[in-house]
Scaffold this active site. Structure first.
Site, PDB file in Angstrom:
ATOM      1  N   TYR A 230       6.230 -29.138 -32.554  1.00 23.65           N
ATOM      2  CA  TYR A 230       6.650 -28.294 -31.686  1.00 23.65           C
ATOM      3  C   TYR A 230       6.758 -30.088 -30.305  1.00 23.65           C
ATOM      4  O   TYR A 230       5.786 -31.104 -30.780  1.00 23.65           O
ATOM      5  CB  TYR A 230       5.176 -27.861 -30.542  1.00 23.65           C
ATOM      6  CG  TYR A 230       5.590 -28.176 -29.125  1.00 23.65           C
ATOM      7  CD1 TYR A 230       6.372 -26.956 -28.895  1.00 23.65           C
ATOM      8  CD2 TYR A 230       4.380 -28.320 -28.272  1.00 23.65           C
ATOM      9  CE1 TYR A 230       7.244 -26.590 -28.153  1.00 23.65           C
ATOM     10  CE2 TYR A 230       5.291 -27.333 -27.033  1.00 23.65           C
ATOM     11  CZ  TYR A 230       6.101 -27.336 -26.600  1.00 23.65           C
ATOM     12  OH  TYR A 230       6.344 -26.552 -25.294  1.00 23.65           O
TER      13      TYR A 230
ATOM     14  N   ASP B 211       5.982 -38.087 -32.208  1.00 22.80           N
ATOM     15  CA  ASP B 211       5.891 -37.736 -31.335  1.00 22.80           C
ATOM     16  C   ASP B 211       3.631 -37.604 -31.114  1.00 22.80           C
ATOM     17  O   ASP B 211       3.675 -37.122 -32.094  1.00 22.80           O
ATOM     18  CB  ASP B 211       6.448 -35.913 -30.705  1.00 22.80           C
ATOM     19  CG  ASP B 211       6.081 -35.192 -30.096  1.00 22.80           C
ATOM     20  OD1 ASP B 211       5.617 -35.987 -29.089  1.00 22.80           O
ATOM     21  OD2 ASP B 211       6.380 -34.086 -29.534  1.00 22.80           O
TER      22      ASP B 211
ATOM     23  N   LYS C 170      -0.069 -36.429 -21.777  1.00 20.54           N
ATOM     24  CA  LYS C 170      -1.358 -35.969 -22.333  1.00 20.54           C
ATOM     25  C   LYS C 170      -2.238 -36.724 -21.702  1.00 20.54           C
ATOM     26  O   LYS C 170      -2.583 -37.092 -20.575  1.00 20.54           O
ATOM     27  CB  LYS C 170      -1.758 -34.859 -23.600  1.00 20.54           C
ATOM     28  CG  LYS C 170      -0.747 -34.297 -23.365  1.00 20.54           C
ATOM     29  CD  LYS C 170      -1.178 -32.577 -25.172  1.00 20.54           C
ATOM     30  CE  LYS C 170      -0.616 -31.383 -24.489  1.00 20.54           C
ATOM     31  NZ  LYS C 170       1.120 -31.010 -25.814  1.00 20.54           N
TER      32      LYS C 170
END
Ligand code: PLP
Length: 432
Positions: free
Chosen positions: A150, A245, A273
């Site tokens: 994702y 990522d 994050k």
């Protein structure tokens, strides 16, 4: 219908009913709706350290940590103080401020692939910008991604993504033009032959290979030996860019992310994050010659009104410096190992042979006996058994992510007492 939530968490139930009137699905991000486990979400009143408190003043040991950012636990004093101080100087300037430079320097020092970096406001923006930049730099349109990885809700990347999309059984989103999705090739993770074949077929058109070097959005699994190296070699040989990522793994598995641990250096890296200390932040960066293609120096446009926001920079810098000052990664590994021990003995006591994957402070307990190394094996998990486990844990004060296809996160604020309680609850929940 009077379900368990309504009885046990009446204020949350009331609030959720209200939320459903004004917010689609009652939530601002789909996994929060608990569709993967059934029932209704609870509403958080406050959170401190490893604990969150809901509207009904029930307390939970939290293993979601706002999906990763709360690596020092919730509301750590150093971060809260830094944000307070920054707020007193102004909330947003829209013109350069010194903390942006400090953040960029720190990131380039820490993350092996970064020579230059730009701040954005979310992980989605970071990966979206990486893809645009890779296309602009190479003059090619095709992207390779892996099933179960994702990368945020970027049009080009919402193809066979994990997490929310998976849980909802809709791997591809409506509203993504087929013409765009066609440019995204999806391959199974940990399958070097599939990548080689794709490069054979259309190597000259592939702008980039994007992946989570430790996939953590379809549960959690690791790259097999040599897989990342093969991707690096193929990209180099074929003139495609390798994009890691590390929105989830950056600053969590090590100071410099997975790329520091595995020694494979991507051309571009997306971050998010942990970098924001709980505020909305992302970043992307990499090779100088590629990054210099960005506007205003180059032809690839990218911008943001709130990018490099002073509160976000203050929070992120405070969090990253605290991680370094305390060498938190060592503690996180110790806590992760303790958690693993507790979980494995709970599994033994319950006579279950489920698969437990972990790297540092990230983990996933798969309700399957199969080894999990890609999306297909993750999907062999028994989701009903997981849902029972989830609700039993929640009702007994331990909050795990409300989906089998999410990783769990341990923070430096988790204590031995939290771990002991968790282990006890997990033992019983496994038999639920
Ligand atoms: C969370 C996540 C994203 C998206 O970040 P947002 O801040 O939610 O937009 C992208 N990639 C990975 C690996 C993630 O875990």
């Amino acid at each position: 219908m009077m379900n368990t939530e309504t009885r046990v968490r009446p204020r949350s139930a009331e609030m959720f009913a209200e939320a459903l009137r004004y917010i689609p699905g009652g939530v601002n991000s789909p996994v929060r709706a608990f569709r993967g486990v059934g029932g209704e979400p609870f509403f958080v009143n406050r959170a401190l350290g490893a604990h969150i408190f809901d509207l009904d003043e029930r307390e939970y040991v939290d293993y979601v940590g706002t999906w990763g950012p709360a690596i020092l636990g919730h509301a750590p004093a150093v971060v809260v103080e830094a944000v307070r101080a920054a707020a007193g100087r102004g909330l947003s300037f829209g013109i350069p401020n010194p903390d942006e430079v400090e953040m960029a320097r720190l990131l380039c020092d820490w993350v092996p692939s970064l020579e230059k970096v730009r701040m954005v406001n979310s992980g989605t923006e970071a990966t979206m910008s990486c893809v645009r930049l890779a296309r602009g730099f190479t003059g090619r349109d095709r992207i390779i991604k892996f099933t179960g990885c994702y990368h945020g809700h970027v049009d080009s990347l919402l193809v066979k993504a994990g997490s929310g999309a998976l849980t909802h059984g809709r791997p591809d989103s409506a509203g993504v033009p087929a013409a765009l999705a066609e440019l995204t090739l999806t391959l199974p993770f940990n399958d070097p032959a599939a990548v080689r074949a794709a490069f054979e077929r259309e190597g000259g058109q592939i702008a980039a290979v994007i992946l989570e070097p430790v996939p953590a959005n379809a549960g959690l699994y690791l790259a097999r030996d040599g897989f990342l190296e093969t991707l690096r070699d193929l990209c180099t040989q074929r003139g495609a860019l390798l994009i890691f990522d590390e929105v989830m793994t950056g600053f969590r598995v090590a100071k410099g992310g997975v790329q520091e641990l595995c020694g494979v250096t991507p051309d571009l890296t997306a971050l998010g994050k942990v970098i924001g200390g709980g505020l909305p932040v992302g970043a992307f960066g990499g090779r100088e010659d590629i990054m210099d293609m960005l506007s205003p120096d180059g032809p690839v446009y990218q911008a943001g009104t709130l990018s490099g926001n002073p509160l976000a920079m203050a929070a992120g810098l405070a969090q990253l410096r605290e991680l370094e000052r305390t060498n938190a990664w060592e503690k996180l590994e110790t806590l992760g190992a303790a958690f693993e021990d507790g979980t494995r003995s709970a599994l033994r006591r319950a006579g279950l042979r489920y698969t437990f994957n972990r790297i540092g402070s990230m983990f996933c307990l798969f309700f399957t006996e199969n080894e999990v190394s890609d999306l297909a094996s993750a999907q062999t998990s028994n989701r009903e058994a997981f849902a029972r486990f989830f609700h039993h844990s929640l009702d007994n004060g331990v909050y795990f992510a409300p989906s089998q296809f999410e990783a769990g996160f341990i923070s430096t604020a988790h204590t031995a007492e939290d771990m002991a309680k968790t282990s006890e609850v997990v033992s019983k929940a496994l038999l639920a």
